[in-house]
Design a protein around this motif. Structure first.
Motif, PDB file in Angstrom:
ATOM      1  N   LEU A 378      67.291   5.608  19.824  1.00 58.71           N
ATOM      2  CA  LEU A 378      66.710   6.928  20.033  1.00 58.71           C
ATOM      3  C   LEU A 378      67.059   7.472  21.418  1.00 58.71           C
ATOM      4  CD1 LEU A 378      64.808   9.225  19.157  1.00 58.71           C
ATOM      5  CD2 LEU A 378      62.909   7.888  20.079  1.00 58.71           C
ATOM      6  N   LEU A 379      66.982   6.610  22.428  1.00 65.71           N
ATOM      7  CA  LEU A 379      67.301   7.043  23.789  1.00 65.71           C
ATOM      8  C   LEU A 379      68.770   7.416  23.927  1.00 65.71           C
ATOM      9  CD1 LEU A 379      65.249   4.518  25.972  1.00 65.71           C
ATOM     10  CD2 LEU A 379      64.728   6.904  25.492  1.00 65.71           C
ATOM     11  N   HIS A 380      69.641   6.756  23.159  1.00 64.97           N
ATOM     12  CA  HIS A 380      71.064   7.055  23.250  1.00 64.97           C
ATOM     13  C   HIS A 380      71.414   8.381  22.582  1.00 64.97           C
ATOM     14  CE1 HIS A 380      73.073   3.644  25.185  1.00 64.97           C
ATOM     15  NE2 HIS A 380      72.064   2.912  24.729  1.00 64.97           N
ATOM     16  N   TRP A 381      70.723   8.717  21.501  1.00 63.30           N
ATOM     17  CA  TRP A 381      71.083   9.945  20.792  1.00 63.30           C
ATOM     18  C   TRP A 381      70.188  11.122  21.156  1.00 63.30           C
ATOM     19  CZ3 TRP A 381      75.696   9.561  19.207  1.00 63.30           C
ATOM     20  CH2 TRP A 381      76.200   8.343  18.736  1.00 63.30           C
ATOM     21  N   ALA A 382      69.113  10.882  21.895  1.00 67.34           N
ATOM     22  CA  ALA A 382      68.222  11.969  22.298  1.00 67.34           C
ATOM     23  C   ALA A 382      68.924  13.032  23.150  1.00 67.34           C
ATOM     24  CB  ALA A 382      67.005  11.408  23.037  1.00 67.34           C
ATOM     25  N   PRO A 383      69.818  12.653  24.102  1.00 65.47           N
ATOM     26  CA  PRO A 383      70.507  13.706  24.871  1.00 65.47           C
ATOM     27  C   PRO A 383      71.306  14.664  24.003  1.00 65.47           C
ATOM     28  CG  PRO A 383      70.765  11.581  25.948  1.00 65.47           C
ATOM     29  CD  PRO A 383      70.146  11.314  24.615  1.00 65.47           C
ATOM     30  N   VAL A 384      71.959  14.118  22.963  1.00 63.66           N
ATOM     31  CA  VAL A 384      72.720  14.982  22.054  1.00 63.66           C
ATOM     32  C   VAL A 384      71.785  15.977  21.381  1.00 63.66           C
ATOM     33  CG1 VAL A 384      74.201  15.041  20.011  1.00 63.66           C
ATOM     34  CG2 VAL A 384      74.435  13.179  21.667  1.00 63.66           C
ATOM     35  N   ALA A 385      70.628  15.485  20.918  1.00 62.64           N
ATOM     36  CA  ALA A 385      69.663  16.356  20.250  1.00 62.64           C
ATOM     37  C   ALA A 385      69.094  17.395  21.219  1.00 62.64           C
ATOM     38  CB  ALA A 385      68.530  15.515  19.647  1.00 62.64           C
ATOM     39  N   CYS A 386      68.730  16.973  22.427  1.00 65.17           N
ATOM     40  CA  CYS A 386      68.136  17.895  23.411  1.00 65.17           C
ATOM     41  C   CYS A 386      69.089  19.021  23.763  1.00 65.17           C
ATOM     42  CB  CYS A 386      67.744  17.129  24.669  1.00 65.17           C
ATOM     43  SG  CYS A 386      66.306  16.057  24.493  1.00 65.17           S
ATOM     44  N   TRP A 387      70.337  18.664  24.071  1.00 63.99           N
ATOM     45  CA  TRP A 387      71.300  19.687  24.486  1.00 63.99           C
ATOM     46  C   TRP A 387      71.706  20.571  23.303  1.00 63.99           C
ATOM     47  CZ3 TRP A 387      75.154  17.118  28.495  1.00 63.99           C
ATOM     48  CH2 TRP A 387      74.449  16.899  29.694  1.00 63.99           C
ATOM     49  N   SER A 388      71.785  20.011  22.104  1.00 62.50           N
ATOM     50  CA  SER A 388      72.161  20.813  20.935  1.00 62.50           C
ATOM     51  C   SER A 388      71.072  21.833  20.595  1.00 62.50           C
ATOM     52  CB  SER A 388      72.404  19.905  19.724  1.00 62.50           C
ATOM     53  OG  SER A 388      73.480  19.028  19.947  1.00 62.50           O
ATOM     54  N   VAL A 389      69.830  21.369  20.530  1.00 60.18           N
ATOM     55  CA  VAL A 389      68.720  22.255  20.157  1.00 60.18           C
ATOM     56  C   VAL A 389      68.526  23.352  21.202  1.00 60.18           C
ATOM     57  CG1 VAL A 389      66.219  22.369  19.817  1.00 60.18           C
ATOM     58  CG2 VAL A 389      67.539  20.509  18.784  1.00 60.18           C
ATOM     59  N   ALA A 390      68.498  22.965  22.471  1.00 57.85           N
ATOM     60  CA  ALA A 390      68.305  23.955  23.526  1.00 57.85           C
ATOM     61  C   ALA A 390      69.478  24.925  23.591  1.00 57.85           C
ATOM     62  CB  ALA A 390      68.123  23.256  24.871  1.00 57.85           C
TER      63      ALA A 390
END
Length: 408
Positions: A378-390
């Motif tokens: 989760l910690l590894h893929w969370a940055p991808v999700a955060c930057w994509s959504v924002a």
């Protein structure tokens, strides 16, 4: 002819102010790095267990989350009198530097000084917020709006350079007594801050003929969404760079190589801001923030699945470039959104968002989430999700504002 000369003089004054604020951010950020490097050793001297150091750092970020916005609001209220902001910032910096210098000396007194040690950290944390949003307010208040993206990039260059040299600083300072770097960094920071009033007066004098004071407007929906997106972008940066980057590099490199590899991110950060500021000037900060968020998400994804060191280095360079564009655009957008007298407030909220994201990252580390098998992915893929959504959200907002005839 007189108008052209006035514009040129104003631009030159703004550029000098940008260089000055860049150096101020460089010195301040290096001081924070020095603090983080020595804190475990100093805390041990006063009887604070190494495991508790992370909670002290979390306390710092919690304080910044509140005081950065508070200092920005206060700066808006006192900035109407030219010169007063510089004097107040310098006074608070003097208190901050005194508390900072005292830390290693109080720590040498042993466990009996534990309360005073923590109290000094609290004082330093509160007063150091005066060096984030308030100085940037001057750019939004006095500079011509087309110049703000370039000046924002110039100021953040100091932050990026500090990030680039931090790994080397950590290697060098481990062999030096804490008192020397604490004293040197505080003296340099205080001397630098004392010039803020002069910079403020120069900006005000050049802007006075052309800049009228706009009436304040209510805090609308766009700033709220903008700050929420900023929290996501900052969280993505914190998780990717501070938690994930080193382990990713260690798949292909040795620990001793990290001091050379980690700055790649900051090299991209520093280089990309200046071309991107031209786009911000013509298309607006929200569009560049959104596009950079999506680009950064792709770069982080490539970094996670990279099959070799060369690919990873390129991905980290692009990720750093994207974060530089995001942060520069965020400062530019904050100053534009708050241009009716709330520059300090909105800019303070940006720094509060950065502090809140840092707090969340430290909380994850304190909880050991990166060591738990069920949470590590989760910690590894969370940055991808955060930057994509924002990023996607900001592009939607920018597109909607363009359709309504507003600024992007």
């Amino acid at each position: 002819m007189a108008s052209s000369e006035l514009t040129a003089d104003s631009s030159a004054t703004g550029n000098r102010a940008g260089v000055y604020l860049a150096f101020l951010q460089l010195v301040f950020t290096l001081g924070w790095t020095t603090y983080v490097i020595y804190l475990p050793g100093l805390a041990k001297q006063v009887g604070i267990a190494p495991a508790a150091v992370i909670f002290i750092l979390m306390m710092d970020q919690a304080i910044f989350t509140i005081t950065d916005t508070a200092m920005g609001i206060a700066a808006d209220r006192i900035a109407s009198l030219v010169g007063r902001l510089g004097v107040i910032v310098a006074a608070l910096t003097a208190v901050s530097c005194a508390a900072f210098v005292a830390l290693p000396f109080v720590a040498a007194a042993g466990s009996g000084a534990q309360f005073f040690f923590v109290a000094l950290i609290v004082i330093w944390s509160i007063t150091s917020s005066a060096l984030r949003a308030p100085p940037l307010l001057l750019l939004g208040k006095y500079s011509a709006r087309p110049n703000i993206p370039f000046l924002s990039a110039l100021v953040l260059l100091g932050y990026g350079l500090a990030g680039a040299v931090s790994p080397y600083l950590g290697v060098v300072l481990t062999r030096i007594d804490a008192r020397l770097p604490f004293v040197i960094s505080s003296v340099v920071l205080l001397l630098t801050t004392l010039a803020l009033s002069r910079v403020e007066r120069d900006l005000a004098e050049d802007a006075a003929p052309a800049r009228a004071v706009a009436p304040p407007k209510p805090f609308g929906t766009v700033p709220v969404i903008f700050i929420a997106a900023m929290v996501l972008l900052a969280l993505g940066y914190q998780l990717h760079f501070a938690i994930n980057s080193a382990p990713i590099y260690l798949r292909f490199a040795k620990p001793m190589d990290l001091q050379w590899l980690m700055p790649v991110f900051w090299i991209g950060f520093n280089i990309a801001m200046f071309p991107a500021c031209l786009i911000v000037k013509h298309r607006g900060g929200l569009i560049v923030m959104g596009a950079a968020g999506l680009l950064g998400a792709v770069a982080v994804l490539v970094a996670e699945i990279a099959g070799g060191l060369n690919t990873l280095v390129v991905a980290q360079f692009v990720a750093g470039a994207a974060w530089g564009c995001m942060l520069m655009s965020a400062v530019s957008a904050a100053l534009a959104i708050g241009h009716t007298g709330a520059e300090g407030k909105v800019t303070g909220l940006v720094f509060s968002a950065l502090a809140l994201a840092t707090f969340a990252r430290m909380a994850a580390v304190a909880g050991g989430l990166q060591k738990l098998p069920e949470y590590a992915p989760l910690l590894h893929w969370a940055p991808v999700a955060c930057w994509s959504v924002a990023g996607a959200g900001l592009l939607v907002i920018a597109a909607a504002r363009l359709q309504q005839g507003g600024e992007p």
